[in-house]
Design an enzyme around this catalytic site. Structure first.
Site, PDB file in Angstrom:
ATOM      1  N   ASP A 242     -10.261 -11.061   4.157  1.00 34.00           N
ATOM      2  CA  ASP A 242     -10.637 -12.411   4.589  1.00 34.00           C
ATOM      3  C   ASP A 242     -11.834 -12.300   5.511  1.00 34.00           C
ATOM      4  OD1 ASP A 242      -9.561 -12.571   7.623  1.00 34.00           O
ATOM      5  OD2 ASP A 242      -8.215 -11.354   6.429  1.00 34.00           O
TER       6      ASP A 242
ATOM      7  N   GLU B 199       0.835  -1.208   0.000  1.00 36.89           N
ATOM      8  CA  GLU B 199       0.000   0.000   0.000  1.00 36.89           C
ATOM      9  C   GLU B 199       0.866   1.254   0.000  1.00 36.89           C
ATOM     10  OE1 GLU B 199      -3.862  -1.093   2.542  1.00 36.89           O
ATOM     11  OE2 GLU B 199      -1.955  -1.354   3.556  1.00 36.89           O
TER      12      GLU B 199
END
Ligand code: ADE
Length: 256
Positions: free
Chosen positions: A214, A15
């Site tokens: 997730d 990121e």
């Protein structure tokens, strides 16, 4: 002290790299084992930094940004496990409140309360939250679907409670215990509420963005590097750029 600079904290290197690639007029300062990348992004003065993982890493990073460098506020980007039923992989959650789910000083203090503060839930600054929310919904309207390993992930944006603890939640048992204790929690991660506590101490705003990688269950160990590169880093970059370009001038003025 650069009081109008916005601190952008990334949990993961992918990121940071996506944002750093766009940074103009940059220079780097190393302090406490971290590299603080200063420059211009989306017309704003920013300081980008990789946080590391866990609450102490987040608290240390936030303290350096606020106490040493004097940033005006902090935006945090990272991934999280989805807890609420409707929050799926690829969705984006903007925290309107943050809580440390592993804080428990009972019976001396109520469950989840940070001792001696009277606070369990750190409510996000309304203006910064709204600004990050506006940037998020704009980007997701433009890019509602991303592809991961040949699978289409359609993303929705949610605003709500994000919970943090020094634990990667990777079992159905652990995630249902969290859901049972904190039924309004949308997502679980490892840094946000610690960052929020430090920002609260300094009286400075923060806003936290999480892409769901997730479901915090037995399948939680997805291919993280691929997910980060193909989904989370793209959303984090585009949402932060939109935030800086269109929203941040209303918060700290235009630095461009
Ligand atoms: N970050 C991403 N997924 C997570 C999970 N399942 N638990 C804690 N932090 C996470």
């Amino acid at each position: 002290m650069q009081t109008n600079t916005i601190g952008i904290v990334s949990a993961m290197a992918e990121e940071l790299a996506a944002l750093q690639a766009q940074l103009e007029h940059s220079h780097t300062v190393t302090l406490a084992g971290r590299q603080f990348h200063w420059g211009q992004l989306g017309g704003q003065s920013v300081c980008l930094v990789l946080c590391g993982i866990g609450k102490v890493a987040a608290a240390s990073t936030a303290t350096l940004l606020l106490g040493h460098f004097g940033v005006a506020g902090i935006v945090f980007t990272g991934v999280a496990g989805g807890l609420a039923e409707q929050v799926n992989i690829g969705d984006v959650v903007v925290a309107n409140a943050l809580l440390q789910h592993d804080m428990n000083a009972e019976p001396l203090f109520p469950r989840w309360e940070i001792p001696l503060t009277g606070i369990g839930r750190f409510v996000a600054d309304a203006h910064w939250h709204q600004a990050l929310w506006a940037a998020t919904t704009h980007v997701l309207a433009e890019q509602p679907v991303r592809t991961l390993a040949g699978r289409s992930l359609s993303a929705r944006a949610y605003a709500g409670l994000v919970i943090s603890g020094d634990q990667f939640v990777a079992s159905a048992h652990a995630s249902s215990a969290l859901r049972c204790d904190l039924p309004d929690a949308l997502a679980v991660e490892m840094e946000g509420a610690a960052l929020a506590q430090v920002c609260h101490d300094w009286g400075k705003p923060c806003a936290v963005l999480r892409t769901i990688s997730d479901r915090a269950d037995d399948d939680a160990a997805v291919d993280f590097p691929l997910f980060l590169r193909e989904v989370a880093a793209v959303y984090a970059r585009d949402i932060v750029l939109r935030f800086l370009w269109r929203e941040a001038p209303k918060l700290v003025g235009n630095q461009g």
